[in-house]
Scaffold this motif. Structure first.
Motif, PDB file in Angstrom:
ATOM      1  N   GLU A   1       3.317   4.416  52.971  1.00  0.00           N
ATOM      2  CA  GLU A   1       3.732   3.065  53.411  1.00  0.00           C
ATOM      3  C   GLU A   1       3.506   3.209  55.101  1.00  0.00           C
ATOM      4  O   GLU A   1       3.102   2.066  55.605  1.00  0.00           O
ATOM      5  N   VAL A   2       3.747   4.432  55.850  1.00  0.00           N
ATOM      6  CA  VAL A   2       3.236   4.564  57.091  1.00  0.00           C
ATOM      7  C   VAL A   2       1.864   4.379  57.345  1.00  0.00           C
ATOM      8  O   VAL A   2       1.308   3.577  58.179  1.00  0.00           O
TER       9      VAL A   2
ATOM     10  N   TYR B   1      -0.223   2.608  55.281  1.00  0.00           N
ATOM     11  CA  TYR B   1      -0.465   1.246  55.133  1.00  0.00           C
ATOM     12  C   TYR B   1      -0.110   0.344  56.024  1.00  0.00           C
ATOM     13  O   TYR B   1      -0.926  -0.626  56.562  1.00  0.00           O
ATOM     14  N   ARG B   2       1.037   0.417  56.886  1.00  0.00           N
ATOM     15  CA  ARG B   2       1.439  -0.334  58.118  1.00  0.00           C
ATOM     16  C   ARG B   2       0.252  -0.257  59.391  1.00  0.00           C
ATOM     17  O   ARG B   2       0.252  -1.175  60.071  1.00  0.00           O
ATOM     18  N   GLU B   3      -0.008   1.082  59.564  1.00  0.00           N
ATOM     19  CA  GLU B   3      -0.996   1.351  60.578  1.00  0.00           C
ATOM     20  C   GLU B   3      -2.465   0.564  60.148  1.00  0.00           C
ATOM     21  O   GLU B   3      -2.832  -0.083  61.310  1.00  0.00           O
TER      22      GLU B   3
ATOM     23  N   LEU C   1      -2.486  -2.123  58.613  1.00  0.00           N
ATOM     24  CA  LEU C   1      -2.365  -3.631  58.588  1.00  0.00           C
ATOM     25  C   LEU C   1      -2.640  -4.083  59.826  1.00  0.00           C
ATOM     26  O   LEU C   1      -2.999  -5.288  60.233  1.00  0.00           O
ATOM     27  N   LYS C   2      -2.480  -3.372  60.932  1.00  0.00           N
ATOM     28  CA  LYS C   2      -2.487  -3.702  62.237  1.00  0.00           C
ATOM     29  C   LYS C   2      -3.975  -3.664  62.854  1.00  0.00           C
ATOM     30  O   LYS C   2      -4.376  -4.375  63.801  1.00  0.00           O
TER      31      LYS C   2
ATOM     32  N   THR D   1       2.698  -9.687  58.899  1.00  0.00           N
ATOM     33  CA  THR D   1       2.666  -8.199  58.707  1.00  0.00           C
ATOM     34  C   THR D   1       1.209  -7.601  59.210  1.00  0.00           C
ATOM     35  O   THR D   1       1.169  -6.675  59.312  1.00  0.00           O
TER      36      THR D   1
ATOM     37  N   LEU E   1       6.417  -2.013  51.017  1.00  0.00           N
ATOM     38  CA  LEU E   1       6.173  -2.237  52.084  1.00  0.00           C
ATOM     39  C   LEU E   1       6.236  -4.090  52.067  1.00  0.00           C
ATOM     40  O   LEU E   1       6.934  -4.537  52.927  1.00  0.00           O
ATOM     41  N   ARG E   2       5.901  -4.635  50.905  1.00  0.00           N
ATOM     42  CA  ARG E   2       6.058  -6.043  50.769  1.00  0.00           C
ATOM     43  C   ARG E   2       7.302  -6.388  50.665  1.00  0.00           C
ATOM     44  O   ARG E   2       7.867  -7.473  51.331  1.00  0.00           O
TER      45      ARG E   2
ATOM     46  N   ALA F   1       8.580  -6.363  54.181  1.00  0.00           N
ATOM     47  CA  ALA F   1       8.124  -7.525  54.890  1.00  0.00           C
ATOM     48  C   ALA F   1       8.660  -8.981  54.760  1.00  0.00           C
ATOM     49  O   ALA F   1       8.752  -9.511  55.463  1.00  0.00           O
TER      50      ALA F   1
END
Length: 500
Positions: A60-61, A63-65, A67-68, A262, A424-425, A428
């Motif tokens: 998840e970490v 994925y978040r990176e 996504l940015k 997101t 994550l979703r 969000a």
């Protein structure tokens, strides 16, 4: 440093089979029992639920990176609405894959007699053989347009019309640099295709429409989607709880419908202000195959596959879970078993030494054969990899257990990756796992659909992870989305039409 002692052992004697030729007595580093135990321990490592939950959190970490900031993963499509299930109309769906071109007449909206509203009225499939792959530039799109014209003629015949206009949606299984919901720059297709010759970088939609206009075909290209988006859209039309999708066949990918906020601002490129104003959510192509390099434990066989790959470390999850690689992992283990532990009395089966020679379908055949004799699995193995004498029953059991271990690990790692995307979703959307409504993940691909017990195993692991996260059992469901490329292309057109 103390050098470990290597014990040399003879292969275990058996009265059940005698070799029909002379085999020189050989010594091996370990027994098959010891080797099988080692394989069992290595492939079962880190499959405990709490450890999997920790892996999910790490993913998840990642994925978040991405996504940015990433330019190659977590890619936002142009689709910012999902179907309501009330869209209606007739559409022409095109599905261009590596070996076939399919055209279908799709009707949306017929829900009488318990139907789901998706009707496949006509479908035609055309083999893309070498002669078609060799077509250069516009010649390939002219060939497509000829097939489209044939289907239009059929549509007019069954409808009693003469020149009906149809909106088209395209499911394109090759790279494309999408520039709008209905357009994108054509990129190299690979797989022996010459279609990009002289036209690479041109608009894919316009290339198809140019060939259609030359034949005076009354059609309009309205949407281009990839397989992940098509699968999500087709199932979302049937089931409004669908907001994720999974592709698992030769390769893998996942898509998710995520809040617009997101993603980092730089992820959207150059899009019109009107698109940004309308978008509250966006369908995101995760390219999930690229994740997990520092998350999922690997065995020495995974490391060998990765080191010899033309793109090492590029798709770490894909190398452990997809149809392209499950058979190769098994092959590497079997080769080591033959040379170090006396499997098949140390005789290498034909072609087993060749990279990627062991097809994943052979593993499926072993898992499917639950008979005492395992005669079908044995015949399948000997057909692909002949031996002077048939394998012993104990050797067949070893291969079957190996297939089960490899596929269970794959299903478990995949469930972990999907759980991370679901978490994550959920976050969000501003929800805790226990507050989230039920989510359906639309599925397509030969492994998730046909490999024995794969989807059921993935579902069990997903259930367990969701419960550990505080959600109810069954919070996330894997559901097959039949004919998703064709239906999804049509649904995409309907969604875009409703926005226009």
């Amino acid at each position: 440093m103390i050098t470990p002692t290597v014990q040399l052992v003879r292969p275990a004697p058996s009265n059940k089979r005698k070799r029909t030729h002379h085999v020189a007595e050989r010594m091996f580093e370990k027994s098959m029992d010891d080797f099988a135990a080692e394989v069992r321990d290595l492939l079962k490592v880190s499959l405990e639920p709490r450890q999997l939950l920790e892996m999910s959190e790490k993913l998840e970490v990642e994925y978040r990176e991405k996504l940015k900031s990433s330019a190659i993963s977590m890619l936002p499509s142009y689709l910012h609405t999902l179907p309501t299930g009330r869209e209606i109309g007739d559409f022409l769906a095109l599905d261009v894959g590596g070996s076939t071109f399919r055209i279908a007449l799709i009707r949306l909206g017929e829900r009488d007699d318990g139907r789901d509203g998706l009707r496949l009225r006509r479908v035609r499939s055309f083999l893309i053989d070498k002669s078609i792959r060799d077509l250069k530039g516009r010649a390939f799109f002219d060939w497509m347009a000829e097939r489209i014209g044939e289907m239009l003629t059929e549509y007019n015949h069954i409808n009693g019309t003469t020149d009906a206009r149809l909106r088209m949606g395209l499911a394109w299984s090759f790279p494309v640099d999408q520039t709008s919901p209905r357009s994108g720059r054509l990129l190299a297709m690979g797989k022996g295709f010459c279609a990009t010759y002289g036209v690479e970088g041109q608009d894919l939609s316009e290339l198809i429409m140019h060939s259609c206009r030359a034949r005076q075909l009354n059609v309009e290209m309205m949407a281009i989607v990839n397989d992940g988006a098509a699968t999500l859209l087709s199932q979302a039309y049937r089931d409004p709880s669908t907001c994720m999708s999974l592709i698992l066949g030769t390769g893998t990918n996942a898509a998710a419908f995520l809040p617009y906020t997101t993603l980092g601002p730089g992820k959207f490129g150059d899009r019109p202000d009107s698109w940004h104003a309308a978008a509250k959510h966006v369908l995101v192509n995760s390219e999930v195959s690229m994740f997990g390099r520092h998350v999922f434990p690997r065995t020495r066989w995974d490391d060998e596959l990765n080191s010899k790959h033309v793109l090492p470390d590029f798709q770490p999850l894909e190398y452990m879970v997809t149809g392209r690689y499950l058979g190769e992992i098994a092959r590497l283990i079997l080769v080591e078993a033959v040379s170090t532990a006396g499997l098949f009395d140390g005789e290498m089966p034909a072609r087993l030494n060749e990279p990627y020679a062991l097809d994943t379908s052979l593993l499926a055949a072993f898992q499917n054969d639950i008979s005492r004799s395992m005669s079908k699995a044995s015949a399948a193995f000997l057909d692909a990899h002949p031996l002077p004498s048939p394998p012993r029953i104990s050797e067949l059991h070893f291969i079957r257990e190996l297939a089960q271990l490899i596929s269970r690990r794959a299903a478990t790692y995949l469930a972990t990756a999907l759980h991370a995307l679901w978490r994550l979703r959920t976050a969000a959307e501003g929800l805790q796992p226990g507050e989230a409504s039920h989510v359906t993940i639309a599925c397509n691909g030969t492994i998730v659909e046909k490999y024995p017990d794969f989807r059921a195993c993935c579902q069990r692991q997903l259930d367990e992870l969701c419960e550990l996260s505080g959600a109810a059992k069954g919070a996330v469901t894997l559901a097959m989305a039949p004919e998703s490329s064709l239906f999804g292309a049509a649904v995409a057109v309907a969604c875009i039409g409703d926005e226009s």
